[in-house]
Design an enzyme around this catalytic site. Structure first.
Site, PDB file in Angstrom:
ATOM      1  N   ARG A 237       0.675  -1.033  -0.247  1.00 15.75           N
ATOM      2  CA  ARG A 237       0.327  -0.185   0.002  1.00 15.75           C
ATOM      3  C   ARG A 237       0.603   1.092   0.360  1.00 15.75           C
ATOM      4  NH1 ARG A 237      -3.728  -2.487  -1.534  1.00 15.75           N
ATOM      5  NH2 ARG A 237      -5.338  -3.063  -0.369  1.00 15.75           N
ATOM      6  N   GLU A 266      -4.198   7.384  -5.132  1.00 13.09           N
ATOM      7  CA  GLU A 266      -4.475   6.350  -6.559  1.00 13.09           C
ATOM      8  C   GLU A 266      -6.445   6.908  -6.758  1.00 13.09           C
ATOM      9  OE1 GLU A 266      -4.460   2.663  -5.459  1.00 13.09           O
ATOM     10  OE2 GLU A 266      -2.456   2.449  -4.967  1.00 13.09           O
ATOM     11  N   HIS A 285      -1.771  -0.188 -10.178  1.00 13.24           N
ATOM     12  CA  HIS A 285      -2.576  -0.634  -8.779  1.00 13.24           C
ATOM     13  C   HIS A 285      -2.387  -1.656  -9.299  1.00 13.24           C
ATOM     14  CE1 HIS A 285      -4.306  -1.252  -4.408  1.00 13.24           C
ATOM     15  NE2 HIS A 285      -3.882  -1.543  -5.053  1.00 13.24           N
TER      16      HIS A 285
HETATM   17  C1  8YV Z   1      -6.692  -4.385  -5.387  1.00 15.75           C
HETATM   18  C2  8YV Z   1      -5.502  -5.190  -3.944  1.00 15.75           C
HETATM   19  O1  8YV Z   1      -6.854  -3.414  -4.815  1.00 15.75           O
HETATM   20  O2  8YV Z   1      -6.027  -7.204  -3.162  1.00 15.75           O
HETATM   21  C3  8YV Z   1      -6.204  -6.315  -2.687  1.00 15.75           C
HETATM   22  O3  8YV Z   1      -5.917  -5.528  -1.806  1.00 15.75           O
HETATM   23  O4  8YV Z   1      -4.625  -4.249  -3.201  1.00 15.75           O
HETATM   24  C4  8YV Z   1      -5.734  -5.601  -5.327  1.00 15.75           C
HETATM   25  O5  8YV Z   1      -5.323  -6.866  -5.685  1.00 15.75           O
HETATM   26  C5  8YV Z   1      -8.057  -5.203  -5.590  1.00 15.75           C
HETATM   27  O6  8YV Z   1      -8.456  -6.803  -5.943  1.00 15.75           O
HETATM   28  C6  8YV Z   1      -9.097  -4.409  -5.886  1.00 15.75           C
HETATM   29  O7  8YV Z   1      -9.810  -4.876  -6.434  1.00 15.75           O
END
Ligand code: 8YV
Length: 325
Positions: A237, A266, A285
């Site tokens: 993150r 983001e 991301h």
């Molecule tokens: C995406 C992620 O945010 O799984 C998580 O924590 O950061 C990523 O896989 C997620 O998949 C959004 O659908």
């Protein structure tokens, strides 16, 4: 009577049909201003929520007095106030495991792209600037045999260690809240204090969840411990690091380069100084973003939600105390 579910992330037709076997479903098509208004209007009738990438705070969820369960299409759960949900006895589920390998692949994509300057040199070709054999000014740095440092040894960290050890012959160092004997055994991984890992690793990869304890973990003091040849990778993150301190470290050549899939805010603002630096590879991301994995995550979330709304224990409970109470 069917329970009511509000979706704020679109499902495939097959998964939508699966969910509608058991539930009434309201789909919020987008999370723009109109979509958020529609979500607020739908919350009073919601027994369940399913989606991701939206902060669901107490102020918003107070609009959902009938809420019983939230199924997040993510492994990270920093968008949720877990204490609030637990006090309200609202079940929260996530989607671990199904995204581990894909996200670790993304981590190595960033390692290789940052080390070998793939984006920068590919753009040079695309822009018609490849007019002679490339020389030292365009050389990258090797990955094989270099020391891989992993901060956060969970599922994704372990998958990264596997790739480094078996795929690239990399000595693996790791730092985590607890020792991981199985990882040390399988990948000959060596535990290090955070300070020593930052000093010793050639590639430093963040695979931590964002929590009150990890927010801002890597700042100016930590970047100063790294070496000028160090390459920094973040697939966790954005808020686990001090982004301004990273920019300074890159500008001041305290580190060689960065591969970043996550950011403090983001989408990343086009005006971000990170995008002015050739030694930064920035991706949107996309850690888990493959067709196969996102469908598997959504399927996992649908099954978690359907189970919870039927009064059956979901497979991926984030707040298990709600189930015991
Ligand atoms: C995406 C992620 O945010 O799984 C998580 O924590 O950061 C990523 O896989 C997620 O998949 C959004 O659908």
């Amino acid at each position: 009577m069917k329970k009511h579910v509000v979706l704020y992330k679109k499902l495939s037709p097959a998964l939508m049909a699966r969910l509608q076997e058991q539930c009434e479903v309201t789909l919020i098509e987008s999370l723009d201003a109109d979509g958020l208004m529609q979500l607020r209007d739908a919350l009073p009738r919601a027994h369940g929520l399913l989606g991701a990438s939206l902060k669901l705070d107490a102020a918003l969820l107070d609009l959902a007095p009938q809420l019983q369960a939230i199924a997040s299409v993510s492994v990270g759960v920093d968008n949720y106030d877990i204490d609030y949900l637990t006090r309200r006895k609202v079940v929260l589920t996530n989607t671990p495991d199904v995204l581990t390998e894909t996200t670790a692949d993304t981590g190595f994509a960033l390692i290789l792209a940052a080390a070998r300057r793939v984006v920068e040199l590919a753009n040079m070709v695309r822009n018609g600037q490849w007019n002679r054999n490339i020389g030292p000014a365009h050389f990258g740095t090797d990955v094989h045999g270099k020391t891989l440092g992993i901060i956060g040894m969970g599922r994704i960290g372990e998958a990264l260690a596997q790739r480094g050890h078996f795929g690239f012959g990399m000595p693996v160092l790791y730092h985590s809240q607890s020792r991981k004997p199985a990882v040390e055994e399988r990948f000959d991984a060596q535990y290090r204090s955070l300070e020593d890992l930052l000093k010793q690793a050639d590639f430093i990869c963040l695979t931590l969840p964002l929590t009150a304890q990890t927010e801002g973990l890597i700042g100016a003091e930590q970047f100063a411990l790294m070496r000028p040849e160090t390459i920094f990778i973040n697939i966790s993150r954005g808020k686990v690091i001090d982004e301004a301190a990273l920019i300074d470290a890159l500008r001041n050549k305290q580190i060689r380069a960065a591969g970043l899939d996550v950011f403090e805010r983001e989408p990343l603002d086009q005006a971000s100084p990170l995008l002015q630096l050739d030694n930064v590879v920035a991706t949107p991301h996309m850690g888990s973003a493959t067709h196969e994995t996102r469908e598997a995550m959504a399927r996992c979330a649908v099954e978690n939600l359907m189970a919870a709304l039927k009064g059956e224990k979901p497979a991926n409970l984030v707040n298990p105390s709600v189930w015991r109470s």
